[in-house]
Scaffold this motif. Structure first.
Motif, PDB file in Angstrom:
ATOM      1  N   GLY A  70       0.767  -1.433   0.063  1.00  0.00           N
ATOM      2  CA  GLY A  70       0.563  -0.259   0.085  1.00  0.00           C
ATOM      3  C   GLY A  70       0.545   1.452   0.176  1.00  0.00           C
ATOM      4  O   GLY A  70      -0.349   2.144  -0.151  1.00  0.00           O
ATOM      5  N   SER A  71       2.420   1.111   0.119  1.00  0.00           N
ATOM      6  CA  SER A  71       3.196   2.110   0.219  1.00  0.00           C
ATOM      7  C   SER A  71       3.277   2.975  -0.695  1.00  0.00           C
ATOM      8  O   SER A  71       2.678   2.072  -2.299  1.00  0.00           O
ATOM      9  CB  SER A  71       4.354   2.392   0.786  1.00  0.00           C
ATOM     10  N   GLU A  72       3.029   4.241  -1.475  1.00  0.00           N
ATOM     11  CA  GLU A  72       4.149   4.796  -2.619  1.00  0.00           C
ATOM     12  C   GLU A  72       5.443   5.626  -2.845  1.00  0.00           C
ATOM     13  O   GLU A  72       5.956   5.694  -1.873  1.00  0.00           O
ATOM     14  CB  GLU A  72       3.251   5.737  -2.813  1.00  0.00           C
ATOM     15  N   GLN A  73       5.837   4.873  -3.939  1.00  0.00           N
ATOM     16  CA  GLN A  73       7.406   5.830  -4.367  1.00  0.00           C
ATOM     17  C   GLN A  73       7.019   6.026  -6.026  1.00  0.00           C
ATOM     18  O   GLN A  73       5.992   5.651  -6.637  1.00  0.00           O
ATOM     19  CB  GLN A  73       8.181   4.668  -3.744  1.00  0.00           C
ATOM     20  N   SER A  74       8.187   6.622  -5.844  1.00  0.00           N
ATOM     21  CA  SER A  74       8.694   7.550  -7.750  1.00  0.00           C
ATOM     22  C   SER A  74       9.344   6.665  -7.790  1.00  0.00           C
ATOM     23  O   SER A  74      10.640   6.067  -7.770  1.00  0.00           O
ATOM     24  CB  SER A  74       8.867   9.255  -7.459  1.00  0.00           C
TER      25      SER A  74
END
Length: 408
Positions: A70-74
């Motif tokens: 569920g975490s986000e990154q680029s």
């Protein structure tokens, strides 16, 4: 996180091929990022600016992604591919593909087995080849805080030292690989100079010489007629390029980068990496050394530190060849200086050719197509390049230097 790139390439956004999209990158990210779940946002912008004069389509891709927890990154990539007009003619891309796919990983492995971790280039995460095109996807070094040095200012001594040591690392590993595995692919013996190309080259050189000689008389170079008398005819110029194809296997040879100038070298605080391996060539290390010294050091050290540059490279080359257990004779510093004289035409050809493009300010309307155009517009572009103040200042230093070395 991607908005900061948008203004940089507003003029070039329409040049991005439509197929460079979220669907194309989904399997690439899936393979590259552990626990990848989905792409939340896809952004693509041109990675080069008008006036950079690159011969490939370069696109910066930024993906905001969600992971399985569920975490986000680029994640950040550079996609490099061919211009649509060149589809069907892969040109120089097969060399670069093989460098990223085979040779660079092998060079890094050699150092790893010798107990040293060395980087040479950005990580290539995807190679896509079709019958009429090749595409590479690389990690975006800009995101890792890598930068180029301003090509109009050139490298200071610290940066030149870092580059020369890195070149030596590349050359040493390539020489050991040749020793272990035998000759490289035939394409690494090829250059733009071949008899089938003579007619167009000589025609362009003839047009070029008219503007070059006209410009030289405006340089305020002392004894300019002495140097004008040494300018080679189109046939002599092409013959010079053809002769540089010859490789003496009794000398120390290596796989040259082949296009070693400021924009193809990137720096972070403590890391130095090469990009753009389309012109790799097996032959004397003098090719890369003349190319980098002619195009890239700042004017205050370009000629003054020439011998010192060769010594810096040689010291690191010897270290690396010994580390990798090179079994052939290692060239001495004196022998390396002799090679620089023997193959000094690499310096002259670089100075009178690519340097005039390297030193054009990015806000000018010069492009590579016009440099080769046999037209009044092409003549105007070539003259503009030769009277560019940056080029004049450099050539006023280099021509006497070449003359005193007997290279003219």
């Amino acid at each position: 996180m991607s908005s900061k790139y948008n203004n940089d390439s507003a003029k070039s956004e329409n040049c991005i091929p439509k197929w460079i999209n979220e669907d194309y990158f989904h399997p690439i990210v899936q393979k590259d990022v552990q626990e990848f779940a989905s792409i939340k946002k896809f952004t693509s912008v041109a990675a080069t600016q008008p006036g950079d004069n690159f011969a490939s389509v370069m696109v910066r891709v930024i993906l905001d992604i969600e992971l399985k927890d569920g975490s986000e990154q680029s994640v950040f990539y550079i996609l490099k591919t061919m211009f649509e007009k060149n589809k069907g003619n892969k040109g120089l891309f097969p060399k670069e593909k093989q460098m990223y796919q085979d040779h660079i990983p092998n060079f890094i492995r050699l150092y790893k087995e010798a107990g040293v971790d060395i980087e040479l280039a950005p990580k290539c995460v995807h190679i896509d080849e079709s019958p009429d095109s090749i595409t590479l996807v690389l990690k975006d070094l800009k995101h890792e805080k890598f930068e180029n040095v301003d090509r109009l200012k050139g490298f200071d001594m610290e940066h030149m030292c870092r580059v020369l040591r890195k070149v030596a690392e590349l050359h040493a590993a390539s020489a050991v690989t040749y020793e272990q595995n035998g000759p490289y692919d035939e394409m690494y013996s090829q250059t733009l100079y071949k008899e089938s190309s003579r007619p167009i080259f000589e025609e362009v050189f003839a047009a070029r010489n008219v503007q070059y000689l006209k410009a030289m008389r405006e340089w305020q170079l002392p004894d300019v007629e002495k140097f004008i008398a040494k300018v080679r005819s189109p046939k002599e110029y092409f013959d010079t390029g053809l002769a540089l194809n010859n490789v003496d296997e009794n000398e120390f040879n290596c796989l040259n980068h082949g296009d070693l100038w400021c924009n193809n070298i990137m720096f972070s605080e403590d890391r130095t990496l090469f990009v753009d391996f389309q012109l790799g060539r097996w032959g004397s290390p003098a090719q890369d050394l003349w190319y980098i010294i002619t195009t890239s050091p700042s004017l205050d050290i370009k000629v003054k530190e020439f011998d010192h540059f060769i010594q810096i490279y040689h010291t690191r080359l010897v270290e690396c060849l010994k580390l990798l257990k090179y079994s052939k004779v290692i060239p001495t510093l004196r022998e390396l200086h002799v090679l620089m004289i023997k193959y000094g035409d690499w310096g002259l050809m670089t100075a009178t050719g690519v340097l005039s493009v390297v030193l054009m300010p990015p806000d000018t309307d010069v492009n590579l197509d016009m440099v080769w155009a046999l037209s009044l517009e092409g003549d105007a572009v070539r003259y503009k390049m030769f009277v560019n103040p940056y080029y004049i200042k450099t050539m006023v230093q280099l021509l006497p230097f070449f003359y005193n070395k007997g290279l003219l």
